[in-house]
Design a protein around this motif. Structure first.
Motif, PDB file in Angstrom:
ATOM      1  N   LEU A 183      27.122  34.679  33.803  1.00  0.00           N
ATOM      2  CA  LEU A 183      28.352  35.204  33.199  1.00  0.00           C
ATOM      3  C   LEU A 183      29.563  34.418  33.686  1.00  0.00           C
ATOM      4  O   LEU A 183      30.499  34.157  32.934  1.00  0.00           O
ATOM      5  CB  LEU A 183      28.525  36.687  33.540  1.00  0.00           C
ATOM      6  CG  LEU A 183      27.672  37.682  32.752  1.00  0.00           C
ATOM      7  CD1 LEU A 183      27.917  39.086  33.278  1.00  0.00           C
ATOM      8  CD2 LEU A 183      27.986  37.615  31.268  1.00  0.00           C
TER       9      LEU A 183
ATOM     10  N   ASP B 221      34.373  43.419  27.545  1.00  0.00           N
ATOM     11  CA  ASP B 221      32.958  43.425  27.176  1.00  0.00           C
ATOM     12  C   ASP B 221      32.123  42.667  28.207  1.00  0.00           C
ATOM     13  O   ASP B 221      31.016  43.089  28.566  1.00  0.00           O
ATOM     14  CB  ASP B 221      32.757  42.791  25.798  1.00  0.00           C
ATOM     15  CG  ASP B 221      33.362  43.634  24.686  1.00  0.00           C
ATOM     16  OD1 ASP B 221      33.586  44.842  24.921  1.00  0.00           O
ATOM     17  OD2 ASP B 221      33.594  43.099  23.592  1.00  0.00           O
ATOM     18  N   MET B 222      32.658  41.550  28.691  1.00  0.00           N
ATOM     19  CA  MET B 222      31.935  40.766  29.678  1.00  0.00           C
ATOM     20  C   MET B 222      31.780  41.543  30.981  1.00  0.00           C
ATOM     21  O   MET B 222      30.724  41.517  31.631  1.00  0.00           O
ATOM     22  CB  MET B 222      32.661  39.437  29.935  1.00  0.00           C
ATOM     23  CG  MET B 222      31.902  38.488  30.850  1.00  0.00           C
ATOM     24  SD  MET B 222      32.733  36.896  31.043  1.00  0.00           S
ATOM     25  CE  MET B 222      32.574  36.222  29.388  1.00  0.00           C
TER      26      MET B 222
ATOM     27  N   VAL C  21      31.686  44.785  31.262  1.00  0.00           N
ATOM     28  CA  VAL C  21      30.723  45.870  31.032  1.00  0.00           C
ATOM     29  C   VAL C  21      29.295  45.348  31.203  1.00  0.00           C
ATOM     30  O   VAL C  21      28.442  46.010  31.799  1.00  0.00           O
ATOM     31  CB  VAL C  21      30.918  46.486  29.629  1.00  0.00           C
ATOM     32  CG1 VAL C  21      29.765  47.422  29.281  1.00  0.00           C
ATOM     33  CG2 VAL C  21      32.241  47.244  29.568  1.00  0.00           C
ATOM     34  N   VAL C  22      29.036  44.153  30.694  1.00  0.00           N
ATOM     35  CA  VAL C  22      27.717  43.539  30.869  1.00  0.00           C
ATOM     36  C   VAL C  22      27.456  43.288  32.354  1.00  0.00           C
ATOM     37  O   VAL C  22      26.360  43.565  32.868  1.00  0.00           O
ATOM     38  CB  VAL C  22      27.617  42.218  30.080  1.00  0.00           C
ATOM     39  CG1 VAL C  22      26.313  41.490  30.415  1.00  0.00           C
ATOM     40  CG2 VAL C  22      27.703  42.480  28.589  1.00  0.00           C
ATOM     41  N   ALA C  23      28.460  42.769  33.047  1.00  0.00           N
ATOM     42  CA  ALA C  23      28.315  42.506  34.480  1.00  0.00           C
ATOM     43  C   ALA C  23      28.029  43.793  35.243  1.00  0.00           C
ATOM     44  O   ALA C  23      27.208  43.819  36.169  1.00  0.00           O
ATOM     45  CB  ALA C  23      29.581  41.844  35.021  1.00  0.00           C
ATOM     46  N   GLN C  24      28.696  44.875  34.846  1.00  0.00           N
ATOM     47  CA  GLN C  24      28.493  46.146  35.513  1.00  0.00           C
ATOM     48  C   GLN C  24      27.072  46.668  35.310  1.00  0.00           C
ATOM     49  O   GLN C  24      26.462  47.231  36.226  1.00  0.00           O
ATOM     50  CB  GLN C  24      29.519  47.169  34.999  1.00  0.00           C
ATOM     51  CG  GLN C  24      29.355  48.579  35.533  1.00  0.00           C
ATOM     52  CD  GLN C  24      29.676  48.720  37.005  1.00  0.00           C
ATOM     53  OE1 GLN C  24      29.760  47.751  37.748  1.00  0.00           O
ATOM     54  NE2 GLN C  24      29.871  49.960  37.443  1.00  0.00           N
ATOM     55  N   ASP C  25      26.525  46.456  34.125  1.00  0.00           N
ATOM     56  CA  ASP C  25      25.146  46.858  33.883  1.00  0.00           C
ATOM     57  C   ASP C  25      24.193  46.072  34.789  1.00  0.00           C
ATOM     58  O   ASP C  25      23.218  46.628  35.319  1.00  0.00           O
ATOM     59  CB  ASP C  25      24.776  46.636  32.414  1.00  0.00           C
ATOM     60  CG  ASP C  25      23.360  47.092  32.102  1.00  0.00           C
ATOM     61  OD1 ASP C  25      23.082  48.299  32.250  1.00  0.00           O
ATOM     62  OD2 ASP C  25      22.534  46.240  31.727  1.00  0.00           O
ATOM     63  N   GLN C  26      24.480  44.796  34.993  1.00  0.00           N
ATOM     64  CA  GLN C  26      23.666  43.989  35.896  1.00  0.00           C
ATOM     65  C   GLN C  26      23.808  44.468  37.337  1.00  0.00           C
ATOM     66  O   GLN C  26      22.835  44.469  38.105  1.00  0.00           O
ATOM     67  CB  GLN C  26      24.046  42.512  35.770  1.00  0.00           C
ATOM     68  CG  GLN C  26      23.651  41.912  34.426  1.00  0.00           C
ATOM     69  CD  GLN C  26      24.137  40.488  34.263  1.00  0.00           C
ATOM     70  OE1 GLN C  26      25.121  40.071  34.866  1.00  0.00           O
ATOM     71  NE2 GLN C  26      23.436  39.721  33.427  1.00  0.00           N
TER      72      GLN C  26
ATOM     73  N   HIS D 131      23.189  37.014  36.669  1.00  0.00           N
ATOM     74  CA  HIS D 131      24.558  37.522  36.797  1.00  0.00           C
ATOM     75  C   HIS D 131      25.559  36.368  36.939  1.00  0.00           C
ATOM     76  O   HIS D 131      26.663  36.414  36.386  1.00  0.00           O
ATOM     77  CB  HIS D 131      24.619  38.439  38.016  1.00  0.00           C
ATOM     78  CG  HIS D 131      25.916  39.165  38.182  1.00  0.00           C
ATOM     79  ND1 HIS D 131      26.406  40.075  37.262  1.00  0.00           N
ATOM     80  CD2 HIS D 131      26.839  39.125  39.179  1.00  0.00           C
ATOM     81  CE1 HIS D 131      27.557  40.564  37.688  1.00  0.00           C
ATOM     82  NE2 HIS D 131      27.847  39.998  38.845  1.00  0.00           N
TER      83      HIS D 131
END
Length: 254
Positions: A226, A192-193, A195-200, A223
């Motif tokens: 995280l 999940d973390m 995925v958030v990083a990838q969105d950033q 970023h």
């Protein structure tokens, strides 16, 4: 003719030996074989690695510059230890420098070829994260791709001065963009973390392409937060079992 063809080898061989010695010595420290607080003598490393004094001296100096070693007044070096605040500050500084580079890239205009390669890396990361669960091999692939993406983001600004400072910060233990990914591989929240990083990642590329400097800078600074969360999670999860990530022994707990 004979002398001209034989010249390159003496020039490149010492450089290769220095790089190899640097990598070996750094690994000895991060693996815990040379624990925090231990004294390192030049001659002892020469004998342990089976190399001459010249590459060992160069490796010791480089690791001192990186902050892994501290020179002692009477000679020799000691392996440094770090507080949680030291590491948090290094991550914060990395985010600041990466944010600056992203802003410069947006304002100056990033090279199209670099942007295209970065988009390709993004797609490959998407493919890795498409799996419902990530095994060790998938995490290793993510680490490599994430590292390359951050290299490309730094390249976009065409600022060797800032890039050099970023390289120094990222050389510190745990401060690199992928510093804690493998240590967190077993955590249910790890994917999940990422995925958030990838969105950033995607947002900052969009901001750079749209020439939105302030937005690009803010995204990369966020970023790095995280990584701060990851730091706290890893330390909490491995406080009783540091052998899973030996380099954690370099961090002094309060």
């Amino acid at each position: 003719m004979a002398t001209s063809t034989s010249n390159p080898m003496p020039d490149t061989a010492p450089e290769s030996a220095q790089v190899r010695t640097l990598l070996q010595l750094r690994e000895l420290i991060l693996s815990g074989e040379l624990p925090g607080g231990s004294r390192i003598a030049e001659l002892a490393i020469v004998e342990r690695l089976g190399v001459s004094r010249t590459p060992v001296r160069a490796a010791l100096l480089r690791l001192e510059q990186e902050g892994l070693l501290r020179a002692l007044p009477g000679g020799g070096h000691v392996v440094q230890t770090f507080t949680e605040r030291d590491i948090a500050d290094a991550i914060e500084l990395r985010g600041t420098l990466e944010g600056l580079l992203a802003r410069l890239a947006a304002e100056r205009g990033a090279p199209a070829a670099v942007l295209t390669e970065a988009r390709g890396v993004l797609e490959r990361i998407d493919a890795v994260l498409a799996a419902p669960a990530l095994d060790a091999e998938a995490f290793s692939e993510y680490v490599a791709l994430n590292s390359r993406l951050h290299e490309l983001l730094a390249e976009m600004a065409d600022s060797p001065t800032v890039e050099r400072q970023l390289e120094r910060v990222c050389a510190l233990p745990f401060a690199s963009p992928s510093g804690f990914v493998l240590a967190e591989a077993g955590s249910p929240a790890a994917r999940d973390m990422l995925v958030v990083a990838q969105d950033q990642h995607r947002q900052v590329l969009d901001a750079i392409e749209r020439r939105e400097g302030a937005r690009a800078e803010a995204i990369l600074r966020e970023h790095s937060r995280l990584a701060q969360r990851n730091l706290r999670a890893v330390l909490a999860g491995h406080s009783n079992s540091p052998t899973h990530a030996p380099a954690l022994k370099l961090i002094r707990r309060r």
